[in-house]
Design an enzyme around this catalytic site. Structure first.
Site, PDB file in Angstrom:
ATOM      1  N   ALA A  39     -19.896  53.992  41.305  1.00  0.00           N
ATOM      2  CA  ALA A  39     -20.868  54.684  42.157  1.00  0.00           C
ATOM      3  C   ALA A  39     -20.238  55.209  43.439  1.00  0.00           C
ATOM      4  O   ALA A  39     -20.615  56.282  43.936  1.00  0.00           O
ATOM      5  CB  ALA A  39     -22.018  53.733  42.500  1.00  0.00           C
ATOM      6  N   GLU A  40     -19.278  54.485  43.978  1.00  0.00           N
ATOM      7  CA  GLU A  40     -18.688  54.849  45.259  1.00  0.00           C
ATOM      8  C   GLU A  40     -17.661  55.973  45.144  1.00  0.00           C
ATOM      9  O   GLU A  40     -17.622  56.888  45.972  1.00  0.00           O
ATOM     10  CB  GLU A  40     -18.010  53.626  45.899  1.00  0.00           C
ATOM     11  CG  GLU A  40     -18.958  52.530  46.369  1.00  0.00           C
ATOM     12  CD  GLU A  40     -19.674  52.895  47.656  1.00  0.00           C
ATOM     13  OE1 GLU A  40     -19.357  53.944  48.251  1.00  0.00           O
ATOM     14  OE2 GLU A  40     -20.553  52.116  48.071  1.00  0.00           O
TER      15      GLU A  40
END
Length: 230
Positions: A118-119
């Site tokens: 996600a990052e």
């Protein structure tokens, strides 16, 4: 060891007894060949440690026992079931670093991978508009406080990011959604809304930035994806 039931939080005592029963049923027992005396020693060591913490008025609630258990020397290596639960997830190109961080800090590898995905989408050179860097998007000040000298080094970044995630999981008593909200929006914002667990988060999620709302849902969905072992 003399144990006074009134000296320990009932929730904690209940959890300890549950773990002890699981151990006796071999779900949490050490690998074959270890003696029953060794199992009893491990359990006694944990109880003694918790009682000592109680004397210092620092006894953790039952929900925070998992990180404490994971930090016990030899606890993970002596319990194949726990090893499996921590490491059970689809492999990635950074697998050795993720598995090492998972074992060291007691964070499920699937959660670490979900955060990385996600990052940064597994890009070790990623830099956000806010200046967050590397796989787990560490802000310089946060990274430095965690001993990260090069945020673009996958080993340092994963180690530092997982350590930070672990502190948040402990802070919020193992509530993963709340820890993720704090990872994204900052613990200060989460605390100001008096969000202490995932039930509070569900009720107040709409008060957090839209980015954080989407982030928590995305990471939890990705975690399930990485738990699908191939």
């Amino acid at each position: 060891m003399s144990l006074n039931p009134g000296s320990i939080d009932p929730r904690t005592l209940k959890e300890l007894l549950r773990l002890h029963m699981l151990s006796k049923s071999n779900l949490l027992s050490p690998a074959s060949g270890s003696s029953a005396a060794e199992e009893s020693d491990d359990f006694s060591e944990l109880l003694n440690g918790l009682l000592a913490m109680k004397e210092q008025q620092d006894i953790p609630p039952a929900a925070s026992l998992k990180p404490a258990l994971m930090s016990m020397p030899g606890f993970i290596s002596g319990n194949p079931w726990l090893q499996h639960r921590l490491s059970a997830s689809r492999p990635t190109e950074f697998e050795p670093y993720i598995q090492e961080a998972s074992r060291r800090y007691g964070v499920e590898s699937s959660l670490i991978k979900a955060v990385i995905d996600a990052e940064s989408s597994f890009n070790p050179d990623a830099v956000s508009r806010a200046g967050a860097k590397g796989l787990m998007q560490l802000i310089d000040a946060t990274g430095q406080s965690l001993g990260v000298t090069n945020p673009f080094d996958p080993v340092q970044n994963i180690e530092g990011g997982t350590r930070y995630l672990s502190t948040l999981l402990v802070k919020y008593n193992g509530n993963a959604g709340t820890a993720l909200a704090a990872y994204n929006a900052g613990p200060g914002r989460v605390n100001r809304l008096d969000i202490k667990d995932d039930d509070d988060l569900a009720a107040k999620l709409h008060l957090l930035p839209a980015e954080t709302q989407q982030y928590v849902r995305k990471v939890m969905d990705l975690k399930q994806k990485y738990e699908a072992i191939v």
